[in-house]
Write a protein that holds these residues in place. Structure first.
Motif, PDB file in Angstrom:
ATOM      1  N   MET A   1      -1.452  15.083  12.483  1.00 44.02           N
ATOM      2  CA  MET A   1      -2.802  14.755  12.016  1.00 44.02           C
ATOM      3  C   MET A   1      -2.793  14.416  10.531  1.00 44.02           C
ATOM      4  SD  MET A   1      -5.770  14.160  13.018  1.00 44.02           S
ATOM      5  CE  MET A   1      -5.671  14.800  14.667  1.00 44.02           C
ATOM      6  N   THR A   2      -2.040  15.178   9.744  1.00 45.57           N
ATOM      7  CA  THR A   2      -1.944  14.900   8.303  1.00 45.57           C
ATOM      8  C   THR A   2      -1.290  13.549   8.056  1.00 45.57           C
ATOM      9  OG1 THR A   2      -1.808  17.269   7.819  1.00 45.57           O
ATOM     10  CG2 THR A   2      -1.062  15.773   6.102  1.00 45.57           C
ATOM     11  N   LEU A   3      -0.244  13.230   8.834  1.00 41.57           N
ATOM     12  CA  LEU A   3       0.419  11.933   8.702  1.00 41.57           C
ATOM     13  C   LEU A   3      -0.548  10.794   9.025  1.00 41.57           C
ATOM     14  CD1 LEU A   3       3.927  12.589  10.294  1.00 41.57           C
ATOM     15  CD2 LEU A   3       3.421  12.196   7.892  1.00 41.57           C
ATOM     16  N   LEU A   4      -1.366  10.977  10.066  1.00 40.46           N
ATOM     17  CA  LEU A   4      -2.334   9.945  10.434  1.00 40.46           C
ATOM     18  C   LEU A   4      -3.373   9.742   9.341  1.00 40.46           C
ATOM     19  CD1 LEU A   4      -3.019  10.511  14.234  1.00 40.46           C
ATOM     20  CD2 LEU A   4      -2.015   8.516  13.147  1.00 40.46           C
ATOM     21  N   ARG A   5      -3.861  10.869   8.772  1.00 39.08           N
ATOM     22  CA  ARG A   5      -4.846  10.757   7.683  1.00 39.08           C
ATOM     23  C   ARG A   5      -4.232  10.052   6.480  1.00 39.08           C
ATOM     24  NH1 ARG A   5      -6.562  16.573   8.374  1.00 39.08           N
ATOM     25  NH2 ARG A   5      -8.198  16.525   9.942  1.00 39.08           N
TER      26      ARG A   5
ATOM     27  N   THR B   1       0.838  -1.196   0.000  1.00 40.30           N
ATOM     28  CA  THR B   1       0.000   0.000   0.000  1.00 40.30           C
ATOM     29  C   THR B   1       0.872   1.244   0.000  1.00 40.30           C
ATOM     30  OG1 THR B   1      -0.157  -0.063   2.423  1.00 40.30           O
ATOM     31  CG2 THR B   1      -1.944  -1.106   1.182  1.00 40.30           C
ATOM     32  N   ARG B   2       0.249   2.361  -0.370  1.00 36.80           N
ATOM     33  CA  ARG B   2       0.945   3.661  -0.432  1.00 36.80           C
ATOM     34  C   ARG B   2       0.179   4.644   0.417  1.00 36.80           C
ATOM     35  NH1 ARG B   2       4.723   7.088  -0.737  1.00 36.80           N
ATOM     36  NH2 ARG B   2       5.116   8.392  -2.544  1.00 36.80           N
ATOM     37  N   ILE B   3       0.880   5.451   1.229  1.00 35.13           N
ATOM     38  CA  ILE B   3       0.187   6.451   2.034  1.00 35.13           C
ATOM     39  C   ILE B   3      -0.602   7.383   1.116  1.00 35.13           C
ATOM     40  CG2 ILE B   3       1.690   6.386   4.059  1.00 35.13           C
ATOM     41  CD1 ILE B   3       3.101   8.904   2.949  1.00 35.13           C
ATOM     42  N   ALA B   4      -1.717   7.885   1.624  1.00 33.73           N
ATOM     43  CA  ALA B   4      -2.631   8.698   0.820  1.00 33.73           C
ATOM     44  C   ALA B   4      -2.060  10.072   0.529  1.00 33.73           C
ATOM     45  CB  ALA B   4      -3.974   8.827   1.538  1.00 33.73           C
ATOM     46  N   SER B   5      -2.743  10.785  -0.345  1.00 31.50           N
ATOM     47  CA  SER B   5      -2.235  12.074  -0.813  1.00 31.50           C
ATOM     48  C   SER B   5      -2.518  13.221   0.142  1.00 31.50           C
ATOM     49  CB  SER B   5      -2.823  12.405  -2.193  1.00 31.50           C
ATOM     50  OG  SER B   5      -4.239  12.403  -2.110  1.00 31.50           O
ATOM     51  N   GLY B   6      -2.853  12.899   1.412  1.00 31.77           N
ATOM     52  CA  GLY B   6      -2.967  13.960   2.407  1.00 31.77           C
ATOM     53  C   GLY B   6      -1.621  14.634   2.620  1.00 31.77           C
TER      54      GLY B   6
END
Length: 200
Positions: free
Chosen positions: A188-192, A170-175
């Motif tokens: 918070m951005t890292l968690l999202r 998986t790849r972390i989201a574009s947040g």
């Protein structure tokens, strides 16, 4: 023209050569150090020498440590079924600050960058693949490289290799903003970004 005498200039120059330290900051630090007691200066210089002599890569995850296996890898409460791949130890530290991710890590120590002459063999990719061998309990690899060109290139390269081993990737989201370094992004951005990760 140099404003100060030799030793002061040398100290300022050495401090200014550090990443993120400009000339003004280097001057402030230099004068602060000169004003410190001999005991504190010796302690500071000693800790730099000790760190340089004793810090090395963790045998498992390649994070920096002064023991054979780092505290995260040796923690029995961590989830061994998930590995998050990051570029630098600072990125690992950023995710650890959130207190929410309970899996393991793997530190690449860079990203693929043909322009800078950095190829896959220059990174800790071989060590990652060894962790995903036949005896592995890993079910998911989360690729959390930066969202710049080099980070995306590295993510795509890794995903192709890992998929061949039958492990979910998986790849972390574009947040995480494009071009942003993980170490500079709020928790918070890292968690999202982690919660919204997608399979690749």
């Amino acid at each position: 023209m140099k404003l100060y005498s030799g030793y002061i200039n040398e100290l300022i120059d050495e401090l200014a050569a550090l990443p993120g330290i400009g000339n003004k900051s280097a001057q402030r630090l230099a004068f602060y150090i000169i004003g410190m007691s001999d005991e504190r200066v010796n302690k500071l210089s000693g800790s730099i020498v000790q760190a340089k002599q004793h810090v090395h890569y963790c045998k498992v995850c390649q994070n920096l440590t002064d023991t054979e296996i780092c505290p995260i890898c040796s923690d029995p409460s961590r989830d061994p079924s998930t590995i998050m791949v990051v570029e630098h130890p600072q990125d690992l530290a950023a995710y650890e600050k959130t207190g929410k991710y309970k899996g393991l890590y793997h530190v690449l120590h860079g990203s693929i960058s043909p322009m800078l002459g950095v190829g896959p063999d220059d990174l800790r990719i071989k060590e990652l693949l060894q962790r995903l061998g036949p005896e592995s309990r890993v079910k998911e690899v989360i690729i959390a490289t930066n969202s710049d060109l080099e980070g995306e290139t590295t993510a795509m390269y890794l995903s192709k290799l890992i998929k061949l081993l039958g492990v979910k990737t998986t790849r972390i989201a574009s947040g995480v903003p494009v071009g942003g370094d993980l170490e500079n992004i709020d928790e918070m951005t890292l968690l999202r970004a982690l919660d919204g990760r997608t399979e690749i």
